[in-house]
Motif scaffolding. Sequence first.
Motif, PDB file in Angstrom:
ATOM      1  N   LEU A 103       0.991  -0.896  -0.206  1.00 60.55           N
ATOM      2  CA  LEU A 103       0.400  -0.077   0.509  1.00 60.55           C
ATOM      3  C   LEU A 103       1.105   1.064  -0.219  1.00 60.55           C
ATOM      4  O   LEU A 103       0.756   1.643  -0.677  1.00 60.55           O
ATOM      5  N   ALA A 104       2.263   1.374   0.828  1.00 59.56           N
ATOM      6  CA  ALA A 104       2.877   2.077   1.004  1.00 59.56           C
ATOM      7  C   ALA A 104       3.671   2.472  -0.124  1.00 59.56           C
ATOM      8  O   ALA A 104       3.628   4.000  -1.132  1.00 59.56           O
ATOM      9  N   MET A 105       3.892   1.467  -1.272  1.00 63.88           N
ATOM     10  CA  MET A 105       4.288   1.871  -2.476  1.00 63.88           C
ATOM     11  C   MET A 105       3.324   1.940  -3.112  1.00 63.88           C
ATOM     12  O   MET A 105       3.796   3.032  -4.538  1.00 63.88           O
ATOM     13  N   LYS A 106       2.353   1.544  -3.561  1.00 59.84           N
ATOM     14  CA  LYS A 106       1.347   2.414  -4.635  1.00 59.84           C
ATOM     15  C   LYS A 106       0.845   3.763  -4.808  1.00 59.84           C
ATOM     16  O   LYS A 106       0.887   4.651  -5.025  1.00 59.84           O
ATOM     17  N   ASN A 107       1.068   4.016  -2.996  1.00 56.63           N
ATOM     18  CA  ASN A 107       1.319   5.643  -2.599  1.00 56.63           C
ATOM     19  C   ASN A 107       2.615   6.857  -2.996  1.00 56.63           C
ATOM     20  O   ASN A 107       2.259   7.381  -3.570  1.00 56.63           O
ATOM     21  N   MET A 175      12.366   3.973  -1.746  1.00 57.64           N
ATOM     22  CA  MET A 175      11.960   2.568  -3.045  1.00 57.64           C
ATOM     23  C   MET A 175      12.800   1.441  -3.104  1.00 57.64           C
ATOM     24  O   MET A 175      12.571   0.718  -3.594  1.00 57.64           O
ATOM     25  N   ILE A 176      13.862   2.407  -3.453  1.00 57.01           N
ATOM     26  CA  ILE A 176      15.409   1.298  -3.426  1.00 57.01           C
ATOM     27  C   ILE A 176      15.631   0.843  -2.479  1.00 57.01           C
ATOM     28  O   ILE A 176      16.138  -1.097  -2.693  1.00 57.01           O
ATOM     29  N   LYS A 182      13.583  -1.623  -9.465  1.00 53.51           N
ATOM     30  CA  LYS A 182      12.815  -1.571 -10.663  1.00 53.51           C
ATOM     31  C   LYS A 182      11.167  -0.883 -10.991  1.00 53.51           C
ATOM     32  O   LYS A 182      11.705  -0.227 -12.139  1.00 53.51           O
ATOM     33  N   GLU A 183      10.281  -0.754  -9.895  1.00 50.37           N
ATOM     34  CA  GLU A 183       8.995  -0.233 -10.204  1.00 50.37           C
ATOM     35  C   GLU A 183       9.443   1.236 -10.371  1.00 50.37           C
ATOM     36  O   GLU A 183       8.855   2.039 -11.257  1.00 50.37           O
ATOM     37  N   CYS A 184      10.064   1.730  -9.568  1.00 50.39           N
ATOM     38  CA  CYS A 184      10.470   3.080  -9.364  1.00 50.39           C
ATOM     39  C   CYS A 184      11.142   3.902 -10.965  1.00 50.39           C
ATOM     40  O   CYS A 184      10.638   4.707 -11.124  1.00 50.39           O
ATOM     41  N   VAL A 189      11.858   6.025 -16.054  1.00 49.86           N
ATOM     42  CA  VAL A 189      11.818   6.237 -17.885  1.00 49.86           C
ATOM     43  C   VAL A 189      11.041   6.312 -18.994  1.00 49.86           C
ATOM     44  O   VAL A 189      11.437   7.441 -19.938  1.00 49.86           O
ATOM     45  N   ILE A 190       9.697   5.789 -18.300  1.00 51.86           N
ATOM     46  CA  ILE A 190       8.228   6.437 -19.122  1.00 51.86           C
ATOM     47  C   ILE A 190       8.537   7.850 -19.441  1.00 51.86           C
ATOM     48  O   ILE A 190       8.233   7.825 -20.447  1.00 51.86           O
ATOM     49  N   VAL A 191       8.398   8.865 -18.133  1.00 52.07           N
ATOM     50  CA  VAL A 191       7.921  10.035 -18.191  1.00 52.07           C
ATOM     51  C   VAL A 191       8.989  10.384 -18.446  1.00 52.07           C
ATOM     52  O   VAL A 191       8.684  11.103 -19.676  1.00 52.07           O
TER      53      VAL A 191
END
Length: 589
Positions: A103-107, A175-176, A182-184, A189-191
């Motif tokens: 949940l924290a990572m989603k936020n 996040m690291i 990887k998610e971060c 990269v996408i943005v």
Amino acid sequence: MSKPRNFFFFKQSPPPPQLPPSSPRNKTFSDAIIDENIETAHCLITKWNSISTTSNHSYLFNNTEEAKHYLKAVKSLQSAMQYLVAQDSTSKKLIAAQSLMQLAMKNLETEFCRILGQNRDRFNSESVSVRSRTSSDRRSSFSDDEFSDEDSSSLSAESVSMTVIADLKAIAECMIFTGYSKECAKLYVIVRKSIVDEALYNLGVEKLSFSQIQKMDWEVLEWKIKTWLNAVKVAVNTLFHGERTLCDYIFESPEKKITDSCFTEICKDGAMMLFSFPENVAKCKKTPEKMFRTLDLYEAISDNWQQIELIFSSESNSTIRSQVISSQVRLGETVRTMLTDFESAIQKESSKVPVPGGGIHPLTRYVMNYIALLSDYGDAIADIVFDWPQSPLPESYYKNPSHDENNPPSEIAKRLSWLILVVLCKLDGKAELYKDVALSYLFLANNMQYVVVKVRKSNLGFILGEDWLMKHEMKVKEYVTKYERMAWSKVLSSIPENPTADNVSGIFQNFNVAFEEAFRTQYLWVVPDPKMREEIGAWLDVNVVYKYREFYVKYRVGLNSVIRYSPEDLRNYLSEILCGSVSSHSPDR
């Protein structure tokens, strides 16, 4: 510009986990600390999960202190989970903590994307500069130390982008730390890739194949090259440099694996598209007018190579470096081919029509203007011809009493000297087209003078040196002297040194004939260079007018019937020759 999208790796928000009751029996001090950390994390994470789902205008990172506590709680939760794994990897408390972490990572992902997206217009690569590192050394938005009043007051409008960068860095670090690197990185990269690609597009960089470039008219391709030359400066020194700095700062770590990976994924496509263009241009048909744009491309790569090598230094960017090198090598080969073709074209020039009046040959103008322009690319040409063999210059070509044998001519001086020598040899052949030998020498003098002046007034003078200039200026004087002697020998010899009184009348008559013949022959001859024409005029004044005046003053009495010209008449007539036009009062009667 389209609105930034939100990218989440959790398709659906997990429900806030319910923490299992803690048993006080056999509870150690460490257990108590762990429970306290989990409870603190639970309160903050569920609180902001509730806020983010019910409000569109309340964001965690708009509240610096709250965000700081949130990140600290998430890191503490991660430490607690590691402790629980060591105690019992199947405990309900660990399972609940894991759900809480998700949940924290989603936020955090939501905040990370929001900050990146909302600031894409004002938060670009240009906003990242040396001061970003200075600012980070002085303050960090989410360090364990509190901000001082001085730090808080320094957050002016000018430093907004640095605050944003600090927020992103703090989220990335968290996040690291919690294993979500990887998610971060994927979100980042996408943005950022879309921003870099859009910036390159706005600079006029486009993906063009060799076949597309080959089919372009030269005017269109030249415009594309000019666009590229402007774009590469901005792309290297601002766009890629800024993106590299940004990645290094946000994903700062000793290993740099995440930094390199992110930067490569963001910039590789754009960089390859940018740096492959010169190679494709170099592959096209070689024609003389393309030489200087080809050199512009070569120079642009040379000028930016040090920065390119620094920015794309990692192993993951080796293909980009290889492309840049490949483009430059191909450009150099193309320039060599063009130089060879240029030399061949000079040697093959076969016009048989003499230039009227012994003036400047079109070949001389074209070749010297071309070589003078080449000299403006001195460093690039020197680099290209450094190890390129050429036909040897005559052994005496650089021999000069003042020449320093310990400082031999450079390779570029040899190369450009050779091209000039080729055209001078062609001019020797062109001189033979004139039936009048004096006019042949005047033609050689005019063309050599043009060469010398062009060298002295351009960068060629610095490349070839003063010795070269002195040698060829002496050659001009030699040609002029031969012209003067041959063109005016009959006029000068018509007045003997020691005339006798009984042949004075015949001398005047012979002079009239010789002078009129010389004038009639030369009135359409031309000396374009005003300084050289003035020097020839001075010689004529001393050797023709002055000599005639002495004879005229001494013997004119009683010979009005045979005297056609006064010394002043001669001076007037002589002032009008070598201008390429017929005199309005020709002495030819």
